[in-house]
Design a protein around this motif. Sequence first.
Motif, PDB file in Angstrom:
ATOM      1  N   ALA A 114       0.845  -1.191   0.000  1.00 20.16           N
ATOM      2  CA  ALA A 114       0.000   0.000   0.000  1.00 20.16           C
ATOM      3  C   ALA A 114       0.879   1.239   0.000  1.00 20.16           C
ATOM      4  O   ALA A 114       1.992   1.220   0.526  1.00 20.16           O
ATOM      5  CB  ALA A 114      -0.914   0.027   1.230  1.00 20.16           C
ATOM      6  N   THR A 115       0.366   2.307  -0.616  1.00 21.16           N
ATOM      7  CA  THR A 115       1.063   3.584  -0.601  1.00 21.16           C
ATOM      8  C   THR A 115       0.079   4.704  -0.308  1.00 21.16           C
ATOM      9  O   THR A 115      -1.131   4.566  -0.526  1.00 21.16           O
ATOM     10  CB  THR A 115       1.757   3.883  -1.935  1.00 21.16           C
TER      11      THR A 115
ATOM     12  N   THR B  59      -4.459   7.070  -1.664  1.00 25.34           N
ATOM     13  CA  THR B  59      -3.947   5.747  -1.328  1.00 25.34           C
ATOM     14  C   THR B  59      -4.028   4.791  -2.514  1.00 25.34           C
ATOM     15  O   THR B  59      -4.824   4.968  -3.436  1.00 25.34           O
ATOM     16  CB  THR B  59      -4.719   5.145  -0.152  1.00 25.34           C
ATOM     17  N   ASN B  60      -3.197   3.770  -2.425  1.00 23.45           N
ATOM     18  CA  ASN B  60      -3.177   2.723  -3.442  1.00 23.45           C
ATOM     19  C   ASN B  60      -2.887   1.405  -2.722  1.00 23.45           C
ATOM     20  O   ASN B  60      -2.031   1.371  -1.833  1.00 23.45           O
ATOM     21  CB  ASN B  60      -2.093   3.009  -4.483  1.00 23.45           C
ATOM     22  N   TYR B  61      -3.619   0.352  -3.081  1.00 22.51           N
ATOM     23  CA  TYR B  61      -3.468  -0.926  -2.423  1.00 22.51           C
ATOM     24  C   TYR B  61      -3.269  -2.049  -3.430  1.00 22.51           C
ATOM     25  O   TYR B  61      -3.828  -2.021  -4.534  1.00 22.51           O
ATOM     26  CB  TYR B  61      -4.709  -1.264  -1.583  1.00 22.51           C
TER      27      TYR B  61
ATOM     28  N   ASP C  61      -4.215  -5.589  -4.818  1.00 18.55           N
ATOM     29  CA  ASP C  61      -5.530  -6.232  -4.846  1.00 18.55           C
ATOM     30  C   ASP C  61      -5.692  -7.239  -3.707  1.00 18.55           C
ATOM     31  O   ASP C  61      -6.785  -7.399  -3.162  1.00 18.55           O
ATOM     32  CB  ASP C  61      -5.733  -6.941  -6.192  1.00 18.55           C
TER      33      ASP C  61
ATOM     34  N   LYS D 213      -6.816  -5.288  -0.445  1.00 18.07           N
ATOM     35  CA  LYS D 213      -7.924  -4.330  -0.474  1.00 18.07           C
ATOM     36  C   LYS D 213      -9.067  -4.800   0.426  1.00 18.07           C
ATOM     37  O   LYS D 213      -9.447  -5.971   0.394  1.00 18.07           O
ATOM     38  CB  LYS D 213      -8.429  -4.136  -1.903  1.00 18.07           C
TER      39      LYS D 213
END
Length: 117
Positions: free
Chosen positions: A49-50, A57-59, A61, A64
């Motif tokens: 994650a970022t 945010t970004n996860y 898959d 999530k």
Amino acid sequence: QVQLEESGGGLVQAGGSLRLSCAVSESIFGLNVMGWYRQAPGKQRELVATINTNGITNYADSVKGRFTISRDIAANTVHLQMNSLKPEDTGSYYCNVYQYFGARNYWGQGTRVTVSS
């Protein structure tokens, strides 16, 4: 030299929770992305994650809906709340900061997470 120190790893049963924290030794100038990566034995390091300076945010898959990344800019910390842990979440978790100014990349030493079935 910016230093990152992770904490919060440990052993937990499947379905349990852990909260990882990363303390950054100093404020990062300008736009940056803070994140968590993990590496399982025998596998390549992968993004978990970022979160960027604007809170976007970004996860991966695979996490999530189970993991939540957050950051406290004033405290120079980033956290990863991990719920509903699975054995496949086992690995070493690394904190990362990417600083756009100068394209600098910083890594912590890692914290071990083990999820038993």
